[in-house]
Scaffold this active site. Structure first.
Site, PDB file in Angstrom:
ATOM      1  CB  SER A 122      -2.380   7.621   3.577  1.00 23.89           C
ATOM      2  OG  SER A 122      -2.686   7.002   2.344  1.00 23.89           O
ATOM      3  CG  ASP A 172       0.418   7.288   1.239  1.00 28.35           C
ATOM      4  OD1 ASP A 172       0.357   8.448   0.781  1.00 28.35           O
ATOM      5  OD2 ASP A 172      -0.423   6.414   0.965  1.00 28.35           O
ATOM      6  NE  ARG A 204      -2.057   7.144  -1.729  1.00 28.56           N
ATOM      7  CZ  ARG A 204      -3.208   7.705  -1.422  1.00 28.56           C
ATOM      8  NH1 ARG A 204      -4.312   7.314  -2.018  1.00 28.56           N
ATOM      9  NH2 ARG A 204      -3.266   8.644  -0.518  1.00 28.56           N
ATOM     10  CD  GLN A 223       0.410   0.273   3.625  1.00 30.61           C
ATOM     11  OE1 GLN A 223       0.767  -0.291   4.651  1.00 30.61           O
ATOM     12  NE2 GLN A 223      -0.753   0.053   3.070  1.00 30.61           N
ATOM     13  CE1 TYR A 225      -4.780   3.406 -11.189  1.00 30.75           C
ATOM     14  CE2 TYR A 225      -4.465   1.025 -11.235  1.00 30.75           C
ATOM     15  CZ  TYR A 225      -3.962   2.299 -11.056  1.00 30.75           C
ATOM     16  OH  TYR A 225      -2.651   2.464 -10.732  1.00 30.75           O
TER      17      TYR A 225
END
Length: 476
Positions: free
Chosen positions: A137, A134, A126, A131, A234
């Protein structure tokens, strides 16, 4: 070179790995594209549409797979049984699919034994550059949208507030648990339908995203919560005291709402239980829970995969493969993800595969190659010797808590274990040694000294250059 697009054979799978649009692009690259007869019917893509785009229609799987150098699929190939797909694939064939590697040890072993070079689209890093590839997503976005519609279908009330001569209908109250890609789309969809929406997430940064969509953010916002995210984005492990306070707040919120949509997934682990049986019992009769994590164990303790069940007057929706319930759009988006990934490995001059094993995206997605499971994140991968510096990086990476699904990671944030790699541009030999970790900080030139006027205050030392992170853009 020949590319095969087979019909999906796993239960509940309605998607296809190519659309007429991407077939046209593959043909333009110089590829011979074979699409199995009926492969796109469930997604409303006819054989005629594929043929008009330049594909050859294979009468069955054997014809489609024969002599194919690359196979593009939605779900990973079936290994063994009456629908075994591996027997039709030649050694060295490149397979691109959603592989679910953490839960597919036996199948990955079979792929390695068959000599396949398998790429897992659900392992695409990611990062900003990836993108457009992905799939998590693109598919989660549709799942979040569809979850609200599925919930509304079993909800016995209206969503928006309505003022009529007979009286006023109060708006439905929707609570979304998890503000990743799916959660944010669920918030937006529920708001468009006129519901009053609230949401929660473990990351403080998600508060702004939730509120920007017009929803209320629900969390115990004490000092510990404000520090609940690492510099890399995170989530940190919270204390037991905080967990208890958060659980009490969530239980209180669930008892007041009409619909709960859960979206929490942790890569490589069962889905966390967010809604207990006691919480379900506290909900109002006629309420609805939509569990998007049901295939991974479920966020609701009482959800059942593939079914809508009723417990204590509450309907719990647990449909499998929710993106596949929007097969046409899901297939179109997935096909574009796959085409963009395939382009990385295709040489337009030679019109053949040319895999760059030093490419971060290629390395991050390859799970089997030359008879071995090669991805370092898999517990059953073949062990390779590593340097002391790489061992330290790997240990630090494992110590970082899992990032919530849907949260974007920038290139500067990503820490990946290095796959063994030689400098080569062909598919015939995998790298034997691990590539050294790249330096992420460029050397900063020392600032030139400038003459300073005499002053009574002591001049401060100039600060060294700080590392900045590229903006990712998000998926919402």
């Amino acid at each position: 070179m020949k590319i095969a697009i087979p019909k999906e054979r796993r239960p509940n799978e309605t998607r296809v790995a190519a659309s007429p649009e991407t077939v046209k692009k593959l043909v333009a690259l110089g590829c011979d594209v074979f699409v199995e007869k009926g492969a796109g019917v469930a997604a409303s893509f006819t054989d005629t549409a594929f043929r008009d785009a330049g594909a050859t229609i294979g009468k069955d799987a054997a014809t489609t797979y024969k002599d194919a150098k690359a196979v593009l699929k939605v779900q990973k190939p079936i290994a063994g049984g009456k629908d075994d797909e591996l027997k039709a694939l030649s050694k060295g064939t490149v397979v691109v699919a959603i592989a679910d590697p953490y839960r597919s040890e036996k199948e990955l072993d079979a792929y390695a034994k068959a000599g396949l070079t398998a790429f897992a689209m659900d392992f695409v890093p990611r990062i900003t550059r990836a993108q457009s590839m992905d799939v998590l997503s693109s598919q989660s976005n549709l799942a979040g949208y569809k979850s609200v519609l599925d919930g509304a279908a079993v909800f016995n009330r209206a969503f928006p507030m309505m003022m009529t001569a007979a009286g006023t209908v109060a708006p439905a109250k929707v609570f979304v648990m998890g503000a990743g890609v799916a959660g944010l789309q669920a918030i937006a969809t529920a708001r468009r339908l006129g519901a009053v929406v609230s949401a929660t997430d473990v990351r403080p940064a998600s508060k702004e995203q939730v509120e920007s969509l017009g929803a209320k953010f629900v969390a115990v916002e004490d000092d510990e919560f404000k520090q609940a995210e690492t510099a890399g984005g995170y989530a940190k492990e919270m204390s037991d005291a905080y967990k208890a306070k958060q659980a009490a707040l969530i239980a209180e919120t669930i008892a007041k709402v009409d619909m709960v949509i859960t979206t929490a997934l942790i890569p490589g682990r069962p889905a966390p239980v967010l809604v207990t049986a006691e919480m379900v019992k506290s909900m109002k009769p006629g309420s609805v829970i939509v569990d998007l994590a049901v295939e991974n164990g479920g966020n609701c303790e009482l959800s059942v995969a593939g079914k809508v069940v009723e417990k204590d007057g509450v309907s719990i929706v647990g449909y499998n493969n929710v993106p596949g319930r929007l097969a046409t759009d899901a297939s179109s988006l997935y096909a574009k993800n796959v085409f963009n990934f395939f382009e990385l490995m295709f040489d337009k001059e030679t019109k053949d595969l040319k895999i760059d094993w030093n490419d971060e995206i290629v390395k991050g997605t390859c799970v089997t190659h030359e008879g071995s499971i090669v991805h370092p994140a898999l517990a059953h991968a073949e062990k390779k010797p590593v340097s002391k510096s790489e061992s330290k990086v790997s240990a630090e990476s494992e110590a970082v808590p899992a990032k919530p699904p849907g949260a974007q990671t920038t290139e500067a944030q990503t820490v990946t274990a290095k796959t063994p790699a030689k400098k080569t541009a062909t598919t015939k030999r995998a790298p034997a040694k691990r590539a050294p970790a790249k330096k992420t900080l460029a050397k900063t030139a020392a600032p030139k000294k400038t003459p300073m006027k005499k002053t009574t205050t002591k001049p401060t030392a100039s600060k060294p250059g700080t590392k900045t992170e590229p903006k990712d853009g998000g998926n919402v």
